[in-house]
Design a protein around this motif. Structure first.
Motif, PDB file in Angstrom:
ATOM      1  N   PHE A 151      -0.722   3.545  -5.714  1.00  0.00           N
ATOM      2  CA  PHE A 151       0.136   2.881  -4.726  1.00  0.00           C
ATOM      3  C   PHE A 151       1.119   1.937  -5.405  1.00  0.00           C
ATOM      4  CE2 PHE A 151      -3.193   3.689  -1.343  1.00  0.00           C
ATOM      5  CZ  PHE A 151      -2.378   4.497  -0.570  1.00  0.00           C
ATOM      6  N   LYS A 152       0.718   1.360  -6.534  1.00  0.00           N
ATOM      7  CA  LYS A 152       1.572   0.415  -7.250  1.00  0.00           C
ATOM      8  C   LYS A 152       2.836   1.077  -7.789  1.00  0.00           C
ATOM      9  CE  LYS A 152      -2.641  -1.980  -8.711  1.00  0.00           C
ATOM     10  NZ  LYS A 152      -3.500  -2.343  -9.867  1.00  0.00           N
ATOM     11  N   LEU A 153       2.802   2.405  -7.921  1.00  0.00           N
ATOM     12  CA  LEU A 153       3.966   3.151  -8.402  1.00  0.00           C
ATOM     13  C   LEU A 153       4.936   3.485  -7.275  1.00  0.00           C
ATOM     14  CD1 LEU A 153       2.077   5.683 -10.732  1.00  0.00           C
ATOM     15  CD2 LEU A 153       3.100   3.480 -11.366  1.00  0.00           C
ATOM     16  N   CYS A 154       4.563   3.147  -6.053  1.00  0.00           N
ATOM     17  CA  CYS A 154       5.359   3.521  -4.872  1.00  0.00           C
ATOM     18  C   CYS A 154       6.325   2.434  -4.429  1.00  0.00           C
ATOM     19  CB  CYS A 154       4.435   3.864  -3.702  1.00  0.00           C
ATOM     20  SG  CYS A 154       3.341   5.272  -3.982  1.00  0.00           S
ATOM     21  N   VAL A 155       6.320   1.275  -5.090  1.00  0.00           N
ATOM     22  CA  VAL A 155       7.186   0.162  -4.700  1.00  0.00           C
ATOM     23  C   VAL A 155       8.160  -0.180  -5.822  1.00  0.00           C
ATOM     24  CG1 VAL A 155       5.522  -0.857  -3.107  1.00  0.00           C
ATOM     25  CG2 VAL A 155       5.477  -1.510  -5.522  1.00  0.00           C
ATOM     26  N   LYS A 156       9.149  -0.973  -5.481  1.00  0.00           N
ATOM     27  CA  LYS A 156      10.091  -1.480  -6.488  1.00  0.00           C
ATOM     28  C   LYS A 156       9.337  -2.260  -7.573  1.00  0.00           C
ATOM     29  CE  LYS A 156      14.284  -2.039  -3.656  1.00  0.00           C
ATOM     30  NZ  LYS A 156      13.881  -1.430  -2.376  1.00  0.00           N
ATOM     31  N   ASP A 157       9.984  -2.459  -8.695  1.00  0.00           N
ATOM     32  CA  ASP A 157       9.357  -3.198  -9.789  1.00  0.00           C
ATOM     33  C   ASP A 157       8.926  -4.601  -9.373  1.00  0.00           C
ATOM     34  OD1 ASP A 157       9.527  -1.105 -11.571  1.00  0.00           O
ATOM     35  OD2 ASP A 157      11.449  -1.754 -12.415  1.00  0.00           O
ATOM     36  N   ASN A 158       9.668  -5.221  -8.471  1.00  0.00           N
ATOM     37  CA  ASN A 158       9.309  -6.559  -7.994  1.00  0.00           C
ATOM     38  C   ASN A 158       8.599  -6.500  -6.646  1.00  0.00           C
ATOM     39  OD1 ASN A 158      11.473  -5.739  -6.443  1.00  0.00           O
ATOM     40  ND2 ASN A 158      12.425  -7.767  -6.348  1.00  0.00           N
ATOM     41  N   GLY A 159       8.067  -5.321  -6.304  1.00  0.00           N
ATOM     42  CA  GLY A 159       7.462  -5.127  -4.996  1.00  0.00           C
ATOM     43  C   GLY A 159       6.005  -5.531  -4.925  1.00  0.00           C
ATOM     44  N   CYS A 160       5.443  -5.382  -3.737  1.00  0.00           N
ATOM     45  CA  CYS A 160       4.057  -5.769  -3.481  1.00  0.00           C
ATOM     46  C   CYS A 160       3.395  -4.729  -2.590  1.00  0.00           C
ATOM     47  CB  CYS A 160       4.012  -7.140  -2.802  1.00  0.00           C
ATOM     48  SG  CYS A 160       2.343  -7.734  -2.424  1.00  0.00           S
ATOM     49  N   VAL A 161       2.190  -4.327  -2.970  1.00  0.00           N
ATOM     50  CA  VAL A 161       1.382  -3.441  -2.128  1.00  0.00           C
ATOM     51  C   VAL A 161       0.430  -4.319  -1.319  1.00  0.00           C
ATOM     52  CG1 VAL A 161      -0.162  -1.468  -2.027  1.00  0.00           C
ATOM     53  CG2 VAL A 161       1.485  -1.663  -3.907  1.00  0.00           C
ATOM     54  N   ILE A 162       0.525  -4.223  -0.001  1.00  0.00           N
ATOM     55  CA  ILE A 162      -0.316  -5.020   0.892  1.00  0.00           C
ATOM     56  C   ILE A 162      -1.352  -4.105   1.535  1.00  0.00           C
ATOM     57  CG2 ILE A 162      -0.373  -6.507   2.927  1.00  0.00           C
ATOM     58  CD1 ILE A 162       2.519  -7.273   2.340  1.00  0.00           C
TER      59      ILE A 162
END
Length: 257
Positions: A151-162
């Motif tokens: 899931f961590k690969l699914c967001v922007k580099d500065n993103g957050c998985v909630i």
């Protein structure tokens, strides 16, 4: 050797915001609706619980039914498509709802992996935890971790998985301050593994009889769940959302961000 000396010669600045956040609450507090209002967010609905809410989202069960595939295949498809997106197209906040439903999919993934081994070819059960001597729980933990790491690969580099999850019924006192890790609705050692991997674990609760929801990162003596690596969150709680009495609309706040 020179690279090590370089590392030893200076302090490195830590990251200012969490990249993974686990929020749990009792049912119907409003964590799904509030999370969908975060800017540049995308919800992966595994539990089919977002039908009445507006926002960018993917319903795993609905897509699986439409395409005549398993929930595991539907989730894998969505994650694969998100991972392939260029950075600027990925969401900043990816919301996974819920961890309980995610564990069910991890069970299917663990079964699939086990049956590909020599010893698992003849296994006909549908629950990996039914393996003798508790061997299935190791497969389940590994499958669960593989999924949430991706899931961590699914967001922007500065993103957050909630990740959104449930507390077990009856585990929380009136003011919401008596929650421990054993009360998180996840199986066995998965609870410890998952919560320890998160940058922050917050408990969402409704304060008294008000219409305000607060997210707490306060860790108390009997609380093995709430907590964070982020200094600005540690030992604090923030208003997360509030239902406007006049319009009935939910207003969200981002002081915790």
């Amino acid at each position: 050797m020179s690279e090590i000396l370089d590392l030893l010669s200076k302090d490195q600045v830590g990251s200012g915001e969490p990249t993974t956040l686990f929020i749990i609450s009792q049912p119907k507090v409003g964590k799904t609706e509030a999370s969908l209002q975060l800017p540049d967010s995308f919800l992966i609905d595994i539990e089919n619980g977002s039908k009445t809410y507006t926002g960018r989202k993917f319903n795993v069960k609905q897509y699986a039914a439409e395409k005549a595939m398993s929930n595991l295949k539907a989730l894998s498809w969505c994650m694969g498509e998100l991972i392939k997106l260029p950075q600027e197209k990925k969401p900043r906040f990816l919301i996974v709802d819920t961890t309980t439903a995610l564990e069910d999919i991890a069970n299917d993934f663990a079964l699939e992996n086990y049956k590909q081994t020599a010893m698992g070819k003849g296994f006909t059960g549908k629950d990996i935890t039914n393996l003798s001597q508790g061997a299935g729980y190791g497969w389940l933990r590994e499958a669960f971790k593989t999924i949430y790491d991706n899931f961590k690969l699914c967001v922007k580099d500065n993103g957050c998985v909630i990740f959104l999850g449930h507390a077990k019924s009856g585990s929380i006192n009136k003011n919401g301050q008596d929650l421990s890790a054993k009360d998180v609705s996840l199986t066995g050692k998965i609870k410890t593994l998952f919560t320890s991997d998160m940058d922050a674990n917050g408990f969402l609760y409704r304060k008294g009889n008000s219409n305000e929801n607060y997210i707490s990162f306060i860790t108390q003596e009997q609380d093995l769940f709430s907590g964070t690596r982020m200094p600005y969150l540690a030992g604090k709680e923030f208003i997360f959302s509030k239902k406007d009495k006049d319009s009935g609309k939910l207003v969200t706040y981002r002081d915790w961000e």
